[in-house]
Write a protein that holds these residues in place. Structure first.
Motif, mmCIF file in Angstrom:
data_model
loop_
_atom_site.group_PDB
_atom_site.id
_atom_site.type_symbol
_atom_site.label_atom_id
_atom_site.label_comp_id
_atom_site.label_asym_id
_atom_site.label_seq_id
_atom_site.Cartn_x
_atom_site.Cartn_y
_atom_site.Cartn_z
ATOM 1 N N GLY A 409 0.801 -1.211 0.000
ATOM 2 C CA GLY A 409 0.000 0.000 0.000
ATOM 3 C C GLY A 409 0.834 1.261 0.000
ATOM 4 N N LEU A 410 1.905 1.281 0.805
ATOM 5 C CA LEU A 410 2.725 2.494 0.906
ATOM 6 C C LEU A 410 3.457 2.779 -0.393
ATOM 7 C CD1 LEU A 410 5.850 3.606 1.465
ATOM 8 C CD2 LEU A 410 3.900 4.831 2.412
ATOM 9 N N VAL A 411 4.065 1.756 -1.000
ATOM 10 C CA VAL A 411 4.835 1.979 -2.222
ATOM 11 C C VAL A 411 3.925 2.444 -3.351
ATOM 12 C CG1 VAL A 411 6.266 0.860 -3.978
ATOM 13 C CG2 VAL A 411 6.687 0.419 -1.554
ATOM 14 N N ARG A 412 2.742 1.863 -3.439
ATOM 15 C CA ARG A 412 1.792 2.351 -4.442
ATOM 16 C C ARG A 412 1.446 3.816 -4.192
ATOM 17 N NH1 ARG A 412 -2.789 -2.290 -5.730
ATOM 18 N NH2 ARG A 412 -1.371 -3.965 -6.352
ATOM 19 N N ASP A 413 1.182 4.148 -2.945
ATOM 20 C CA ASP A 413 0.826 5.528 -2.614
ATOM 21 C C ASP A 413 1.975 6.486 -2.896
ATOM 22 O OD1 ASP A 413 -1.805 5.215 -1.849
ATOM 23 O OD2 ASP A 413 -1.351 4.920 0.276
ATOM 24 N N TYR A 414 3.187 6.093 -2.525
ATOM 25 C CA TYR A 414 4.322 6.997 -2.682
ATOM 26 C C TYR A 414 4.529 7.376 -4.140
ATOM 27 C CZ TYR A 414 8.999 8.957 -2.460
ATOM 28 O OH TYR A 414 10.072 9.804 -2.568
ATOM 29 N N TRP A 415 4.478 6.411 -5.028
ATOM 30 C CA TRP A 415 4.787 6.719 -6.423
ATOM 31 C C TRP A 415 3.635 7.384 -7.166
ATOM 32 C CZ3 TRP A 415 9.441 7.485 -7.691
ATOM 33 C CH2 TRP A 415 10.476 6.782 -7.071
ATOM 34 N N ARG A 416 2.438 7.384 -6.595
ATOM 35 C CA ARG A 416 1.355 8.169 -7.203
ATOM 36 C C ARG A 416 1.204 9.519 -6.504
ATOM 37 N NH1 ARG A 416 -4.476 6.742 -5.265
ATOM 38 N NH2 ARG A 416 -4.140 6.039 -3.136
ATOM 39 N N GLY A 417 2.135 9.816 -5.559
ATOM 40 C CA GLY A 417 2.163 11.130 -4.936
ATOM 41 C C GLY A 417 1.245 11.290 -3.750
ATOM 42 N N ALA A 443 14.237 -10.514 6.876
ATOM 43 C CA ALA A 443 13.663 -11.477 5.932
ATOM 44 C C ALA A 443 12.260 -11.901 6.334
ATOM 45 C CB ALA A 443 14.569 -12.706 5.817
ATOM 46 N N ALA A 444 11.775 -11.441 7.482
ATOM 47 C CA ALA A 444 10.381 -11.713 7.851
ATOM 48 C C ALA A 444 9.409 -11.002 6.923
ATOM 49 C CB ALA A 444 10.125 -11.278 9.291
ATOM 50 N N SER A 445 9.871 -9.939 6.272
ATOM 51 C CA SER A 445 9.001 -9.144 5.405
ATOM 52 C C SER A 445 9.120 -9.606 3.959
ATOM 53 C CB SER A 445 9.365 -7.658 5.502
ATOM 54 O OG SER A 445 8.560 -6.887 4.633
ATOM 55 N N VAL A 446 8.042 -10.149 3.415
ATOM 56 C CA VAL A 446 7.975 -10.448 1.988
ATOM 57 C C VAL A 446 7.357 -9.231 1.316
ATOM 58 C CG1 VAL A 446 7.012 -11.936 0.200
ATOM 59 C CG2 VAL A 446 7.814 -12.925 2.360
ATOM 60 N N ASN A 447 8.167 -8.532 0.535
ATOM 61 C CA ASN A 447 7.774 -7.264 -0.061
ATOM 62 C C ASN A 447 7.207 -7.467 -1.451
ATOM 63 O OD1 ASN A 447 8.887 -5.963 2.221
ATOM 64 N ND2 ASN A 447 10.914 -5.954 1.271
ATOM 65 N N PHE A 448 6.092 -6.816 -1.733
ATOM 66 C CA PHE A 448 5.477 -6.924 -3.056
ATOM 67 C C PHE A 448 4.602 -5.707 -3.309
ATOM 68 C CE2 PHE A 448 2.549 -8.612 -0.003
ATOM 69 C CZ PHE A 448 1.261 -8.431 -0.486
ATOM 70 N N VAL A 449 4.431 -5.363 -4.573
ATOM 71 C CA VAL A 449 3.480 -4.316 -4.944
ATOM 72 C C VAL A 449 2.318 -4.887 -5.731
ATOM 73 C CG1 VAL A 449 5.054 -2.344 -4.865
ATOM 74 C CG2 VAL A 449 4.861 -3.675 -6.972
#
Length: 715
Positions: A409-417, A443-449
């Motif tokens: 959610g954060l990465v999507r939000d960041y790149w759309r401003g 490594a506990a965090s599996v990161n994905f957009v």
């Protein structure tokens, strides 16, 4: 809920069908049944029934001489019809073996597959179902797949989430007769392409044998994704290129061997939280007919299913017999089928007790932690379900990694401003606010957009709204929380400016995932611009909407090339795949002395006396769209694994700028101990936008709008 006390199978209990020199032994856990018949089924559907004997552990057993591999069979389970007590025994329904290692095929949804009449869910239907249901198959033991030479730690892994059929159905280099199968996915051209990209682990959407929901069949659709399991030990029959009488087992093993020989691990997306039978109003094909209350969570009245999965039923892991089945399945897929890890769909459901409450010290988690067979197997949780207190992100403990939807959610939000840099920083360093406790690692965090559910990467930058009309639900299905941006035009366009921006934004989203601490997960063919035409819930689309269109690969080759480049940087620079959380500690050089650098520092980029390290005011600036992340390791930390690293570079250190603003920005590169100069290793801009020659420390660098820049400091 009224608890039922059921005996648990002994450790020595044979469950399923086991061949020996004289025939086969069959075992079925059905502790509340009054009689169980084993039905051996001939090719013409003639049946030969054998009564089984009940043991004190609730397991019915029989040995039948002369049985050989490929023998089809099922069970008829007798008992009281008492829905108010969770008993829905109906011997007219021929049932699958929960431990079947192969299943013949699908379901005739027009046949008498329900245990009840059409007039009432609580009146038994006496019509025999044998012509309408799939059959279990006796499978001979064969050698396990070739093991992988080295199982990587999760911190080194790059996971590629894919669908067996969807990935190869249109693949131009896979022979037509192999497309959509295990053999097609293992075809050399497919594996070579994954190796070239830099993938270390392939995560398969469900391959346990599954069926479609009746309501989908009624619309002329099917369950394509496979989150509707009917057999937890059987590879999906229709993913086999040569047969369904046990050949699917051999073909799956051959696929695993092929991936292992290429150094790629195999992870299965497993759906133990519910089954393909749906609620009690649905078909009775296996578990419900063996013991409704034994396998499924029920409401207080014992008549209805207690559903925390959104599918109609929830498997009851408060029952030790069910825990035994899940553990047996996990061990089977590791020891006999050769897999290297599991991603648990709606994992929270598996941690609910007899009162449906979530408990992180659940017996299933304890059993997994203590089992030596699973000791080095990757365990990844989807840490939520749809029930009370189902959202459990960050709580699964040190044995587990988790899908990090906060990252998505954060990465999507960041790149759309739509987000500032404060939370971005946390997501980039492994989400310590969620996972840095109880001895857990980054490594506990599996990161994905992106993932199988939701927009593809291309659709994320092409559509503001979902377009699910093909699903037949009036576009009401699927999430409305897409956090997408169409870059100024809804849908596909020939406008070169819009398309260029979409390519840049897709690069930013995907490359952020690869660069963040934790485990990157890439959705299959996102790197070549796969589209679902705006459908964000394509689970029922077995067609062009879901199949990878390889004709898009050339148009999106710039995205694939950059992804491959950055994955190689991740491979060559241990600083990008450390499992340690960074806290801004001083870096120690090869001489054992402090270097004057930190293992984590943040830079604002604006020229001032502090050489750009972030101030409190800059962190609190809600309008800020630029963030510099400096990461470094001690010389002892990066001694291994730095393939191709520059000998002149500072001890494995990188400076990465994330600039989401629409306009270019000038940033000051930190000088002194941070770096005498900086070399651009990769960026998400176009050719020529960033300098090819090293840039001195303390000087200014112009970063184009909406661009990531990866810099290597030189000592």
């Amino acid at each position: 809920m009224t608890q039922i006390d059921l005996p648990t199978p002994t450790e020595e209990a044979v469950l399923g069908a086991q061949l020996d020199a004289d025939g086969a032994t069959f075992g079925l856990w059905a502790p509340r049944a009054t009689r169980v018949e084993l039905a051996l089924v001939d090719e013409d559907r003639t049946q030969h029934n054998h009564d089984m004997e009940l043991g004190a552990d609730g397991v019915w057993r029989v040995h039948v001489p002369g049985v050989v591999a490929e023998q089809r069979y099922g069970f008829r389970v007798h008992g009281e019809w008492a829905p108010e007590d969770g008993r829905r025994f109906n011997p007219a329904k021929l049932l699958l073996d929960p431990y079947a290692r192969a299943i013949t095929g699908g379901v005739d949804y027009a046949g008498p597959i329900s245990d009840h009449t059409t007039e009432s869910d609580f009146t038994p239907d006496p019509t025999d179902s044998f012509q309408a249901v799939p059959l279990s198959v006796v499978v001979e033991d064969t050698p396990a797949p070739e093991p992988i030479a080295r199982r990587r730690p999760l911190a080194e892994s790059v996971i590629y989430e894919t669908h067996v059929k969807g990935y190869t159905q249109l693949h131009p280099q896979v022979p037509e007769h192999l497309r959509g199968t295990f053999a097609g996915l293992a075809y050399p051209a497919v594996i070579e392409d994954l190796q070239d990209l830099g993938i270390t682990a392939i995560e398969l959407l469900p391959v346990h044998h599954f069926v479609s929901e009746p309501f989908l069949i009624g619309r002329g659709l099917t369950n394509f994704w496979g989150y509707n399991t009917l057999g937890f030990f059987a590879p999906h029959a229709f993913y086999c290129s040569v047969g369904t009488m046990g050949q699917q087992v051999r073909e799956f093993k051959e696929m695993v061997t092929a991936f292992h020989q290429a150094g790629i691990e195999v992870i299965l997306d497993v759906v133990f939280n519910h089954t393909g039978e749906g609620g009690h109003e649905g078909p009775t094909l296996c578990f419900r007919g063996i013991d409704h209350a034994g396998y499924y969570r029920l409401t207080q009245d014992q008549r209805n299913d207690y559903d925390v999965t959104g599918t109609g039923n929830s498997v009851d892991t408060s029952n030790p017999g069910v825990v035994r089945m899940i553990m047996d399945s996990l061990r089977y897929w590791v020891t006999e089928m050769g897999v290297d890890g599991f991603r648990f769909d709606l994992a929270t459901t598996l941690l609910r007790d007899g009162h449906h409450n979530v408990t992180q010290d659940h017996p299933l988690k304890t059993a997994i932690a203590q089992d030596p067979v699973l000791a080095d197997i990757k365990m990844i949780a989807e840490p939520w379900d749809v029930g009370p207190y189902g959202y459990q992100v960050g709580r699964f403990g040190p044995r587990w990694s988790e899908w990090n939807d906060r990252f998505r959610g954060l990465v999507r939000d960041y790149w759309r401003g739509n987000s500032d840099v404060q939370e971005l920083a946390a997501r980039l360093v492994g989400s310590p606010d969620l996972f840095d406790h109880d001895g857990r690692t980054a490594a506990a965090s599996v990161n994905f957009v992106t993932a199988h559910d939701g927009f593809t990467l291309r659709d994320l930058v092409t559509y503001d709204l979902k377009h699910n009309q093909a699903n037949g639900e009036g576009n009401r299905d699927g999430s409305d929380d897409n956090r997408s941006w169409n870059c100024g035009f809804e849908g596909e366009t020939s406008d070169p400016g819009v398309n260029a921006l979409r390519h840049r934004q897709a690069k930013n989203l995907l490359i952020t995932t690869v660069l963040a601490a934790g485990v990157p997960m890439i959705t299959a063919a996102d790197e070549i611009g796969r589209t679902q035409d705006g459908n964000n819930n394509a689970y029922c689309q077995d067609g062009p909407i879901s199949w990878v269109n390889w004709g898009d690969a050339e148009t999106w080759s710039d995205l694939r090339d950059l992804t491959r480049t950055v994955l190689r940087l991740r491979r060559d620079h241990p600083v990008l795949r450390s499992d340690k959380f960074r806290h801004g500690d001083e870096v120690i050089g090869k001489d054992g002395e402090p270097t004057g650098r930190k293992n984590l520092a943040w830079f604002a980029g604006y020229p001032h006396d502090l050489q750009g390290e972030m101030t409190v005011n800059e962190w609190q600036d809600q309008s800020r769209r630029t963030l510099g992340m400096y990461i470094a390791d001690n010389a002892s930390d990066d001694a291994e694994g730095a393939e191709g690293a520059d000998d002149n570079a500072a001890d494995d250190a990188l400076l990465i700028w994330f600039h989401a603003g629409a306009d270019p920005v000038e940033v000051q590169l930190p000088g002194g101990a941070w770096g005498s100069s900086y070399k651009v290793l990769a960026h998400t801009g176009t050719e020529g936008e960033l300098p090819d020659e090293p840039v001195p420390g303390d000087s200014l660098l112009t970063i184009p709008g909406r661009t990531i820049v990866i810099l290597q400091p030189e000592a």
